[in-house]
Design an enzyme around this catalytic site. Structure first.
Site, mmCIF file in Angstrom:
data_model
loop_
_atom_site.group_PDB
_atom_site.id
_atom_site.type_symbol
_atom_site.label_atom_id
_atom_site.label_comp_id
_atom_site.label_asym_id
_atom_site.label_seq_id
_atom_site.Cartn_x
_atom_site.Cartn_y
_atom_site.Cartn_z
ATOM 1 N N PRO A 170 43.378 -23.473 42.487
ATOM 2 C CA PRO A 170 42.910 -24.032 41.222
ATOM 3 C C PRO A 170 44.040 -24.625 40.397
ATOM 4 C CG PRO A 170 43.283 -21.708 40.938
ATOM 5 C CD PRO A 170 43.675 -22.028 42.367
ATOM 6 N N TRP A 171 43.646 -25.196 39.251
ATOM 7 C CA TRP A 171 44.632 -25.842 38.373
ATOM 8 C C TRP A 171 45.239 -24.903 37.348
ATOM 9 C CZ3 TRP A 171 42.667 -24.915 33.691
ATOM 10 C CH2 TRP A 171 41.274 -24.956 33.497
ATOM 11 N N LYS A 195 44.734 -27.155 50.107
ATOM 12 C CA LYS A 195 44.420 -28.240 49.181
ATOM 13 C C LYS A 195 44.663 -27.753 47.758
ATOM 14 C CE LYS A 195 40.945 -29.530 46.699
ATOM 15 N NZ LYS A 195 41.595 -30.249 45.562
ATOM 16 N N PRO A 196 45.730 -28.241 47.095
ATOM 17 C CA PRO A 196 45.918 -27.872 45.695
ATOM 18 C C PRO A 196 44.942 -28.642 44.815
ATOM 19 C CG PRO A 196 47.593 -29.446 46.346
ATOM 20 C CD PRO A 196 46.765 -29.166 47.582
ATOM 21 N N SER A 197 44.776 -28.187 43.579
ATOM 22 C CA SER A 197 43.962 -28.956 42.641
ATOM 23 C C SER A 197 44.528 -30.360 42.509
ATOM 24 C CB SER A 197 43.955 -28.282 41.268
ATOM 25 O OG SER A 197 43.433 -29.155 40.284
ATOM 26 N N GLU A 198 43.650 -31.337 42.461
ATOM 27 C CA GLU A 198 44.088 -32.723 42.292
ATOM 28 C C GLU A 198 44.774 -32.956 40.948
ATOM 29 O OE1 GLU A 198 39.674 -32.528 41.158
ATOM 30 O OE2 GLU A 198 41.016 -31.661 42.670
ATOM 31 N N SER A 248 36.015 -22.252 40.557
ATOM 32 C CA SER A 248 34.785 -22.044 39.805
ATOM 33 C C SER A 248 33.670 -21.527 40.709
ATOM 34 C CB SER A 248 34.340 -23.361 39.167
ATOM 35 O OG SER A 248 33.938 -24.283 40.164
ATOM 36 N N GLU A 269 37.507 -16.081 45.182
ATOM 37 C CA GLU A 269 37.907 -15.488 43.894
ATOM 38 C C GLU A 269 37.481 -16.492 42.834
ATOM 39 O OE1 GLU A 269 39.106 -14.853 40.649
ATOM 40 O OE2 GLU A 269 41.201 -15.229 41.184
ATOM 41 N N CYS A 303 40.861 -16.288 34.520
ATOM 42 C CA CYS A 303 39.547 -15.738 34.842
ATOM 43 C C CYS A 303 39.405 -14.277 34.431
ATOM 44 C CB CYS A 303 39.238 -15.909 36.327
ATOM 45 S SG CYS A 303 40.546 -15.357 37.432
ATOM 46 N N GLU A 400 31.559 -18.744 30.902
ATOM 47 C CA GLU A 400 33.023 -18.784 30.944
ATOM 48 C C GLU A 400 33.521 -20.056 30.254
ATOM 49 O OE1 GLU A 400 36.424 -17.698 34.186
ATOM 50 O OE2 GLU A 400 34.857 -19.062 34.852
#
Length: 498
Positions: A170-171, A195-198, A248, A269, A303, A400
């Site tokens: 995630p970012w 794959k990292p967050s763009e 998410s 997660e 989170c 959230e």
């Protein structure tokens, strides 16, 4: 929105200037080398403090995922054949390399996410410690004893690698969440495609650059791109044995659906909405001080953040006043400014989402005791906010928000507090604040959350597991349980009768 933000809540400015040599190669990392994107498409990376472009990375495709998986599959058997001692030695060297370049990594993280230095540095050093812990844990794994559970038949239980693991990060914690996945995956003898967050790929690409000489080519691969294309291709790929995602609920559902056709294992997660139960015998000063950090660390983009306070009605007014005073003192600004504690949210889209929650709360009669809206730009800054007069079932207390927003509700009885705490679709984290040891134990047992803190919140350690129940997903990060998640159990039984 019409809510007046406290004029004392202003943004301290101090632009963070990156040396161009600190930036990683803005390419995919496949088979041990950086390669340009095949599609020619680019994804712009934006500084959330200034809204200025920092860099651009390739918009990956399914073909590049396939190339990365092929590289990982080719590297996996030799990596798995290494002894736990030899794999641990590599992980120790990775931890040392990250620590040697911790300042550069932290500066990249701050530039890409707007994190204050304290937060970014903690992320990097905690990530390094994750590699160090997993290096030790893989050499000390335990299993059921080999024995004759059936007469004249010797049973041996083996822990084996899964193979190739696809990872989506995630970012909000770009490097730390990558470390939480990479370390146990490699320790267990797997290889991976990540794959990292763009929005926040820079520290992950820098990590690949820094450790390229430590890992065999193909052990770690990084494909940048969008979730539906790159993440979806990873989840559906027939040669990926497991997909692990931090993100998410919607992303988790999408990945799980894509993984179903090949019946690959899934590790999720996902989100959280952590309730904080403050009883009438709690130390109110200590609680307010702790929530000042636990509710607003990383701009509330956490989170497990202490974002939903349920306080006993007899002490609600006193506690809320203490919490508001503590939050009003939070210093907001850019990473390079003095004494900054809270930065922007990560993107324009997320800024608009958080502000939407605040606007709807106001429209429904919920009052901001401090904060309540955006701060003047540039940048995606939202004032640290405490919402009060929050009724049971309110959107801001159920969904959230993932921003610098804490809501306060009241309760009358212990049973009511537990019922309302559990009445959310998430089950990641929670906390109980009381001086009664018996109450603490009983309430913790009744809360439907993967982590329950008592008189504390958002304190983590590599030795203990992290993960949730219900809509927060399944699987565990950190601890020996992560190593178990990224391996499989084989039973070998030998007839030894003579």
């Amino acid at each position: 929105m019409s809510t007046a933000v406290d004029p004392a809540q202003t943004i301290r400015r101090g632009p963070l200037t990156l040396d161009p040599t600190e930036l990683p190669p803005q390419r995919h990392f496949l088979g041990g080398e950086f390669v340009p994107g095949a599609s020619g498409g680019e994804l712009e990376i934006v500084d959330p403090c200034t809204e200025a472009r920092i860099a651009a990375v390739p918009e990956g495709t399914a073909a590049e995922v396939d190339r990365a998986v092929t590289a990982a599959r080719r590297a996996q058997p030799d990596w798995a054949r290494l002894s736990p001692k030899d794999r641990a030695s590599v992980l120790y060297r990775i931890a040392e390399r990250v620590e040697q370049h911790a300042q550069t990594m932290a500066r990249l993280e701050s530039a890409n996410t707007g994190k204050p230095p304290e937060v970014a540095e903690d992320d990097v050093l905690s990530g390094a410690d994750t590699f160090r812990f997993m290096a030790g844990a893989v050499r000390a794994s335990t299993a059921q004893a080999a024995a004759e559970y059936v007469e004249q038949h010797l049973s041996v239980l083996l822990r084996e690698p899964l193979g190739v693991v696809g990872v989506v990060t995630p970012w909000n914690y770009p490097f730390l969440m990558a470390a939480w996945k990479i370390a146990p995956i490699l320790a267990a003898g797997n290889t991976l495609v990540l794959k990292p967050s763009e929005q926040t790929p820079l520290s992950t690409l820098k990590f690949a650059e820094l450790t390229a000489d430590l890992l065999p080519p193909g052990a770690l691969n990084v494909v940048t791109g969008l979730g539906p294309e790159v993440g979806g291709a990873l989840a559906a790929h027939p040669d990926v044995d497991m997909i692990a995602l931090t993100g998410s609920v919607r992303s988790g559902q999408s990945v799980a659906r894509a993984a179903a056709d090949s019946l690959k294992r899934v590790h999720l997660e996902l989100g959280g909405k952590a309730p904080v139960l403050v009883f009438d015998d709690a130390d109110l000063d200590a609680t307010a001080t702790a929530l000042r950090t636990a509710g607003f660390w990383n701009s509330g983009q956490e989170c497990g953040a202490a974002c939903r306070v349920l306080v006993h009605e007899s002490v609600a007014e006193e506690f809320t006043a203490k919490l508001v005073d503590a939050v009003r003192a939070i210093v907001v600004g850019e990473p390079a400014a003095a004494e900054v504690e809270l930065g922007p949210v990560v993107s324009k889209a997320h800024y608009e989402r958080v502000c939407g929650f605040l606007r709807r709360a106001e429209e429904n009669g919920i009052r901001a005791a401090v904060g309540g809206g955006p701060l003047d730009g540039p940048g995606y800054f939202v004032a640290p906010t405490v919402l009060v007069d929050v009724p049971e079932g309110a959107e801001c207390a159920q969904e959230e928000i993932f921003g610098p927003v804490v809501s306060v509700e009241t309760f009358r009885t212990e049973e009511e507090a537990v019922r309302r705490a559990n009445a959310v679709p998430y089950g990641l984290a929670s906390s109980v604040w009381t001086e009664s040891g018996r109450r603490a134990q009983q309430v913790a047992a009744a809360l439907d959350f993967g982590t329950v803190w008592v008189n504390s919140h958002l304190v983590l350690a590599n030795e203990v597991p992290w993960g949730g129940f219900k809509g927060s997903g399944y699987g565990r990060d950190l601890s020996i349980y992560a190593l178990e998640d990224y391996s499989r159990t084989k039973h070998v039984m030998t007839n030894n009768g003579r």
